[in-house]
Motif scaffolding. Structure first.
Motif, PDB file in Angstrom:
ATOM      1  N   GLU A  57       0.748  -1.232  -0.106  1.00  0.00           N
ATOM      2  CA  GLU A  57      -0.222  -0.245   0.003  1.00  0.00           C
ATOM      3  C   GLU A  57       0.885   1.018   0.073  1.00  0.00           C
ATOM      4  OE1 GLU A  57      -2.636   0.766   3.325  1.00  0.00           O
ATOM      5  OE2 GLU A  57      -3.643   2.070   2.347  1.00  0.00           O
ATOM      6  N   ILE A  58       0.630   2.503  -0.828  1.00  0.00           N
ATOM      7  CA  ILE A  58       1.327   3.301  -0.943  1.00  0.00           C
ATOM      8  C   ILE A  58       0.381   4.489  -0.295  1.00  0.00           C
ATOM      9  CG2 ILE A  58       2.585   5.098  -2.280  1.00  0.00           C
ATOM     10  CD1 ILE A  58       3.042   2.646  -4.206  1.00  0.00           C
ATOM     11  N   LEU A  59       1.183   5.370   0.405  1.00  0.00           N
ATOM     12  CA  LEU A  59       0.422   6.583   0.970  1.00  0.00           C
ATOM     13  C   LEU A  59       1.168   7.860   0.692  1.00  0.00           C
ATOM     14  CD1 LEU A  59      -0.300   5.311   4.656  1.00  0.00           C
ATOM     15  CD2 LEU A  59      -1.948   5.551   2.873  1.00  0.00           C
ATOM     16  N   VAL A  60       0.661   8.734   0.353  1.00  0.00           N
ATOM     17  CA  VAL A  60       1.178   9.997   0.092  1.00  0.00           C
ATOM     18  C   VAL A  60       0.477  10.958   0.931  1.00  0.00           C
ATOM     19  CG1 VAL A  60       1.736  11.828  -1.605  1.00  0.00           C
ATOM     20  CG2 VAL A  60       1.841   9.439  -2.450  1.00  0.00           C
ATOM     21  N   ASP A  61       1.346  11.656   1.767  1.00  0.00           N
ATOM     22  CA  ASP A  61       0.771  12.659   2.487  1.00  0.00           C
ATOM     23  C   ASP A  61      -0.263  12.155   3.591  1.00  0.00           C
ATOM     24  OD1 ASP A  61       0.749  15.287   3.481  1.00  0.00           O
ATOM     25  OD2 ASP A  61       0.185  16.427   1.796  1.00  0.00           O
ATOM     26  N   GLY A  62      -0.228  10.990   3.891  1.00  0.00           N
ATOM     27  CA  GLY A  62      -1.219  10.359   4.697  1.00  0.00           C
ATOM     28  C   GLY A  62      -2.412  10.047   3.952  1.00  0.00           C
ATOM     29  N   LYS A  63      -2.502  10.184   2.623  1.00  0.00           N
ATOM     30  CA  LYS A  63      -3.835   9.689   1.888  1.00  0.00           C
ATOM     31  C   LYS A  63      -3.502   8.505   1.133  1.00  0.00           C
ATOM     32  CE  LYS A  63      -5.052  14.250   1.741  1.00  0.00           C
ATOM     33  NZ  LYS A  63      -4.192  15.082   1.367  1.00  0.00           N
ATOM     34  N   HIS A  64      -4.334   7.568   0.961  1.00  0.00           N
ATOM     35  CA  HIS A  64      -4.214   6.550  -0.039  1.00  0.00           C
ATOM     36  C   HIS A  64      -3.836   6.837  -1.386  1.00  0.00           C
ATOM     37  CE1 HIS A  64      -4.855   2.232  -0.881  1.00  0.00           C
ATOM     38  NE2 HIS A  64      -5.478   2.725  -2.072  1.00  0.00           N
ATOM     39  N   TYR A  65      -2.766   6.179  -1.905  1.00  0.00           N
ATOM     40  CA  TYR A  65      -2.303   6.519  -3.189  1.00  0.00           C
ATOM     41  C   TYR A  65      -2.536   5.367  -4.082  1.00  0.00           C
ATOM     42  CZ  TYR A  65       0.919   7.846  -7.102  1.00  0.00           C
ATOM     43  OH  TYR A  65       1.501   8.119  -8.355  1.00  0.00           O
ATOM     44  N   GLY A  66      -2.507   4.116  -3.643  1.00  0.00           N
ATOM     45  CA  GLY A  66      -2.632   2.706  -4.555  1.00  0.00           C
ATOM     46  C   GLY A  66      -2.480   1.631  -3.699  1.00  0.00           C
ATOM     47  N   THR A  67      -2.870   0.478  -3.849  1.00  0.00           N
ATOM     48  CA  THR A  67      -2.481  -0.829  -3.522  1.00  0.00           C
ATOM     49  C   THR A  67      -2.248  -1.711  -4.702  1.00  0.00           C
ATOM     50  OG1 THR A  67      -4.199  -0.371  -1.803  1.00  0.00           O
ATOM     51  CG2 THR A  67      -3.318  -2.591  -1.841  1.00  0.00           C
ATOM     52  N   TYR A  68      -1.127  -2.407  -4.541  1.00  0.00           N
ATOM     53  CA  TYR A  68      -0.556  -3.219  -5.428  1.00  0.00           C
ATOM     54  C   TYR A  68      -0.181  -4.845  -4.959  1.00  0.00           C
ATOM     55  CZ  TYR A  68       0.311   1.678  -7.190  1.00  0.00           C
ATOM     56  OH  TYR A  68      -0.003   2.749  -7.455  1.00  0.00           O
ATOM     57  N   SER A  69      -0.438  -5.716  -5.751  1.00  0.00           N
ATOM     58  CA  SER A  69      -0.273  -7.051  -5.563  1.00  0.00           C
ATOM     59  C   SER A  69       1.357  -7.324  -5.566  1.00  0.00           C
ATOM     60  CB  SER A  69      -0.783  -8.006  -6.483  1.00  0.00           C
ATOM     61  OG  SER A  69      -0.167  -9.377  -6.539  1.00  0.00           O
ATOM     62  N   LEU A  70       2.074  -8.077  -4.792  1.00  0.00           N
ATOM     63  CA  LEU A  70       3.398  -8.327  -4.831  1.00  0.00           C
ATOM     64  C   LEU A  70       3.640  -9.657  -5.972  1.00  0.00           C
ATOM     65  CD1 LEU A  70       4.493  -8.048  -1.128  1.00  0.00           C
ATOM     66  CD2 LEU A  70       4.409  -6.301  -2.796  1.00  0.00           C
ATOM     67  N   GLU A  71       2.886  -9.959  -6.422  1.00  0.00           N
ATOM     68  CA  GLU A  71       3.069 -11.493  -7.354  1.00  0.00           C
ATOM     69  C   GLU A  71       3.521 -10.913  -8.723  1.00  0.00           C
ATOM     70  OE1 GLU A  71      -0.243 -13.967  -6.663  1.00  0.00           O
ATOM     71  OE2 GLU A  71       0.933 -14.098  -4.721  1.00  0.00           O
ATOM     72  N   THR A  72       3.026  -9.806  -9.019  1.00  0.00           N
ATOM     73  CA  THR A  72       3.565  -9.221 -10.580  1.00  0.00           C
ATOM     74  C   THR A  72       4.771  -8.309 -10.342  1.00  0.00           C
ATOM     75  OG1 THR A  72       1.615  -7.956 -10.411  1.00  0.00           O
ATOM     76  CG2 THR A  72       1.720  -9.762 -12.091  1.00  0.00           C
ATOM     77  N   ASP A  73       5.782  -8.477 -11.009  1.00  0.00           N
ATOM     78  CA  ASP A  73       6.948  -7.385 -10.837  1.00  0.00           C
ATOM     79  C   ASP A  73       6.366  -6.353 -11.755  1.00  0.00           C
ATOM     80  OD1 ASP A  73       8.126  -9.472  -9.447  1.00  0.00           O
ATOM     81  OD2 ASP A  73       9.700  -9.642 -11.314  1.00  0.00           O
ATOM     82  N   ARG A  74       6.596  -5.101 -11.042  1.00  0.00           N
ATOM     83  CA  ARG A  74       6.269  -4.050 -11.893  1.00  0.00           C
ATOM     84  C   ARG A  74       7.223  -2.557 -11.217  1.00  0.00           C
ATOM     85  NH1 ARG A  74       0.409  -2.126 -10.948  1.00  0.00           N
ATOM     86  NH2 ARG A  74       1.075  -0.323 -11.855  1.00  0.00           N
ATOM     87  N   GLU A  75       7.196  -1.487 -11.864  1.00  0.00           N
ATOM     88  CA  GLU A  75       7.895  -0.341 -11.526  1.00  0.00           C
ATOM     89  C   GLU A  75       6.589   0.743 -11.108  1.00  0.00           C
ATOM     90  OE1 GLU A  75      11.715   1.141 -13.231  1.00  0.00           O
ATOM     91  OE2 GLU A  75      10.276   2.799 -13.627  1.00  0.00           O
TER      92      GLU A  75
END
Lengths: 118, 178
Positions: free
Chosen positions: A36-54
């Motif tokens: 899970e990525i938070l920017v400034d305390g707000k939700h930015y996105g959630t990503y699965s760890l199974e697929t490699d990505r940037e």
């Protein structure tokens, strides 16, 4: 050094150890870890760890998911603490203080009833 | 110190403040990276500890707050000032309390202050980022703060001893002249 000094050193060290155990032990077994990525305390996105990505986060940060691990690969701040942080996989977080970006591992079903039942 | 005029006190305060700012500048130009991101030696704390022991809690607080303000104006930002204030405030509070008990050596007082400094900064980070994720760093930072604090305390203890000797020397000199 005085006789009582060991109290101070023991208390601080013990506090650090207990905190370390509290923070790492129960997080050991997340069933379906996701990033899970938070920017400034707000939700930015959630990503699965199974697929490699940037993932490009805002202007300054880039993180990479690879082999089920997440690491920060780019940051535009001078100290680059987050880039030097250890990769996270099953628990923990990477923080970029200047850009207020937080990468953390969350349970895949977070928020749902299964997360509580587990 | 019992017999110090206002002017001497003001001069002493100014001298220590200047020293603290310079220490911060030295560390800014030559960062002593100790392997862990975000960990600093905290050279200017030598001055703060000396101020606490030589002048007392209030002058030490004055020097710390002014130092944070000046350093933020010169090489930092309002955000870095906030971190600095929280760190220095926590650290000074803990050191003052421990010193008052009169049961711990300067080294232990400084070590506790170092750990408290990190705690203050992590709490600020948690508030600013609105997240508890930063607490993962706290255990490592507590230990690092304890160790760097002890190191700083060691140097400050040597200085404190020397200063006391000088003070004594001056007093006996004055007596000789009379």
């Amino acid at each position: 050094m005085k006789k009582n000094d060991w109290i101070v050193f023991t208390v601080v060290t013990a506090a650090a150890l207990v905190l370390f155990l509290l923070l790492t032990l129960p997080k050991g077994r997340v069933k379906e870890p996701r990033l899970e990525i938070l920017v400034d305390g707000k939700h930015y996105g959630t990503y699965s760890l199974e697929t490699d990505r940037e993932i490009r986060i805002g202007e300054g940060n880039v993180c990479v998911i690879e082999n089920g691990e997440v690491r920060m690969t780019e940051a535009d701040c001078p100290d680059k603490s987050c880039v030097h942080s250890r990769p996270i996989a099953e628990g923990g977080s990477i923080v970029c203080l200047p850009n207020r970006v937080i990468l953390k591992i969350v349970n895949g079903e977070e928020g749902g009833p299964d997360a509580v039942a587990e | 110190m019992p017999s110090r005029s206002k002017a001497v006190k003001a001069a002493y305060l100014g001298l220590l403040l200047a020293l603290a700012v310079v220490m911060g500048y030295v560390e800014y130009r030559i960062p002593f990276h100790l392997g862990i991101p975000g960990v600093k030696l905290g050279l200017s704390n030598i001055v703060i500890v000396i101020a606490l022991y030589e002048l007392g809690a209030l002058p030490a607080l004055l020097i710390s707050v002014l130092r944070v303000g000046i350093v933020a104006l010169l090489f930092g930002s309002p955000v870095s000032a906030l971190y600095g204030l929280a760190g220095t405030g926590f650290s000074l509070l803990v050191m003052t309390v421990l010193r008052r008990t009169d049961r711990f050596s300067l080294i232990a007082v400084s070590a506790a202050g170092g750990a408290a400094h990190e705690l203050g900064q992590i709490l600020t980070a948690a508030l600013l980022l609105k997240s508890s994720a930063v607490f993962y760093y706290l255990p490592v930072l507590l230990i690092a703060g304890e160790l760097t604090g002890a190191l700083i305390g060691f140097v400050a203890a040597l200085l404190h001893r020397t200063l006391k000797k000088m003070e004594k020397g001056k007093r006996s000199e004055r007596r000789d002249q009379e």
